[in-house]
Design an enzyme around this catalytic site. Structure first.
Site, short mmCIF file in Angstrom:
data_model
loop_
_atom_site.label_atom_id
_atom_site.label_comp_id
_atom_site.label_asym_id
_atom_site.label_seq_id
_atom_site.Cartn_x
_atom_site.Cartn_y
_atom_site.Cartn_z
N ARG A 286 0.98 12.11 -9.15
CA ARG A 286 1.43 10.73 -8.92
C ARG A 286 2.84 10.52 -9.46
O ARG A 286 3.57 9.65 -9.02
CB ARG A 286 0.49 9.74 -9.61
CG ARG A 286 -0.92 9.67 -9.02
CD ARG A 286 -1.65 8.46 -9.58
NE ARG A 286 -3.08 8.50 -9.33
CZ ARG A 286 -3.68 8.07 -8.22
NH1 ARG A 286 -2.95 7.61 -7.22
NH2 ARG A 286 -4.98 8.11 -8.09
N PHE B 178 -1.34 16.24 4.26
CA PHE B 178 -1.75 15.59 3.02
C PHE B 178 -0.56 15.58 2.07
O PHE B 178 0.03 16.62 1.80
CB PHE B 178 -2.96 16.27 2.38
CG PHE B 178 -3.64 15.37 1.40
CD1 PHE B 178 -4.53 14.40 1.85
CD2 PHE B 178 -3.36 15.45 0.05
CE1 PHE B 178 -5.13 13.52 0.96
CE2 PHE B 178 -3.97 14.59 -0.85
CZ PHE B 178 -4.85 13.62 -0.40
N GLU C 37 0.85 -1.20 0.00
CA GLU C 37 0.00 0.00 0.00
C GLU C 37 0.88 1.25 0.00
O GLU C 37 2.03 1.22 0.47
CB GLU C 37 -0.90 -0.07 1.25
CG GLU C 37 -1.87 1.05 1.47
CD GLU C 37 -2.91 1.26 0.39
OE1 GLU C 37 -2.50 1.50 -0.77
OE2 GLU C 37 -4.11 1.25 0.70
N ASP C 38 0.35 2.33 -0.52
CA ASP C 38 1.12 3.58 -0.53
C ASP C 38 1.14 4.24 0.85
O ASP C 38 2.18 4.69 1.32
CB ASP C 38 0.58 4.56 -1.59
CG ASP C 38 -0.94 4.79 -1.48
OD1 ASP C 38 -1.59 4.13 -0.64
OD2 ASP C 38 -1.46 5.63 -2.24
N ASP D 262 -3.73 5.52 6.53
CA ASP D 262 -4.22 6.74 7.16
C ASP D 262 -5.16 6.31 8.30
O ASP D 262 -4.70 5.97 9.38
CB ASP D 262 -4.91 7.57 6.07
CG ASP D 262 -5.36 8.93 6.52
OD1 ASP D 262 -4.76 9.48 7.44
OD2 ASP D 262 -6.34 9.45 5.96
P1 IMP Z 1 -7.33 4.93 4.90
O1 IMP Z 1 -8.41 3.96 4.55
O2 IMP Z 1 -7.88 6.14 5.62
O3 IMP Z 1 -6.19 4.31 5.66
O4 IMP Z 1 -6.82 5.56 3.57
C1 IMP Z 1 -5.95 4.95 2.73
C2 IMP Z 1 -6.01 5.58 1.37
O5 IMP Z 1 -6.33 6.98 1.44
C3 IMP Z 1 -4.68 5.51 0.68
O6 IMP Z 1 -4.54 4.34 -0.06
C4 IMP Z 1 -4.70 6.74 -0.20
O7 IMP Z 1 -5.32 6.44 -1.42
C5 IMP Z 1 -5.57 7.73 0.55
N1 IMP Z 1 -4.77 8.73 1.32
C6 IMP Z 1 -4.65 8.83 2.65
N2 IMP Z 1 -3.84 9.86 3.00
C7 IMP Z 1 -3.41 10.39 1.84
C8 IMP Z 1 -2.51 11.49 1.54
O8 IMP Z 1 -1.93 12.16 2.40
N3 IMP Z 1 -2.32 11.72 0.21
C9 IMP Z 1 -2.92 11.01 -0.78
N4 IMP Z 1 -3.76 9.99 -0.53
C10 IMP Z 1 -4.00 9.68 0.77
#
Ligand code: IMP
Length: 178
Positions: free
Chosen positions: A167, A154, A101-102, A105
């Site tokens: 990206r 962010f 995963e990138d 959050d």
């Molecule tokens: P989560 O479900 O809240 O953990 O979110 C995960 C997804 O939210 C990641 O795979 C990203 O696509 C997106 N995301 C969360 N934070 C960022 C950020 O700072 N920049 C860009 N995308 C984010």
């Protein structure tokens, strides 16, 4: 890089630093999965750059598959709703899976994916993320490999976007509105 009107980028993690860390992760994964059948599962679209680099730093005959799930859409706030847009092409039964995963959050996305892959009969499921926003976590997810912990900003670049932009940046950058 040129920015869209009203946006400012500030480097948080330089490309060279990312490269070094990805090499370390690759070496660690190579050691941990020696003699095991490893499958990397990239979560689209954000992980496409990371998984391409990471896979080439792992010295094992691994397989690669992808899943796509809905995330933030056009907003920067997590909706909490996870929907599969593209499921796996290959069976994970009996395989050792590493979900790539990138960024983690709130953890909602990975929590769902982790359960989904486990339910498909993988022998083991571990998680590797480039970035971890620890302070934002809403559900606990087991992150086994992580590149960097970052504050609650962010970020874009190295696969991450804001409304599909940036990206292609080599660095991870903080993005702010001017
Ligand atoms: P989560 O479900 O809240 O953990 O979110 C995960 C997804 O939210 C990641 O795979 C990203 O696509 C997106 N995301 C969360 N934070 C960022 C950020 O700072 N920049 C860009 N995308 C984010």
């Amino acid at each position: 890089m040129r920015t869209a009107a009203g946006e400012r980028l500030e480097v948080m993690i330089e490309a060279q630093q990312i490269r070094g860390r990805v090499e370390q992760l690759g070496e660690q994964i190579t050691r941990d999965y020696e003699d095991k059948e490893l499958m990397l599962i990239g979560i689209l679209k954000g992980s496409f750059v990371f998984i391409a680099d990471l896979a080439r730093c792992i010295d094992l005959p691994l397989a690669v598959d992808f899943m796509a799930v809905s995330s933030y859409g056009m907003s920067t706030q997590s909706s909490g709703v996870v929907r599969i847009i593209k499921d796996l092409d290959h069976s994970v039964e009996g395989k050792h899976v590493l979900v790539v995963e990138d960024i983690v959050d709130t953890g909602l996305t990975l929590n769902y994916i982790y359960g989904h892959v486990r339910a498909r009969g993988a022998m083991s499921v571990k998680i590797c993320t480039l970035l971890d926003k620890v302070s934002r976590r809403q559900v606990a997810v087991p992150v086994h490999y992580k590149g960097f912990e970052i504050p609650d900003d962010f970020v874009v670049g190295y696969g991450l976007d804001v409304e599909e932009r940036y990206r292609n940046l080599g660095d991870v950058c903080r993005v702010t509105r001017t």
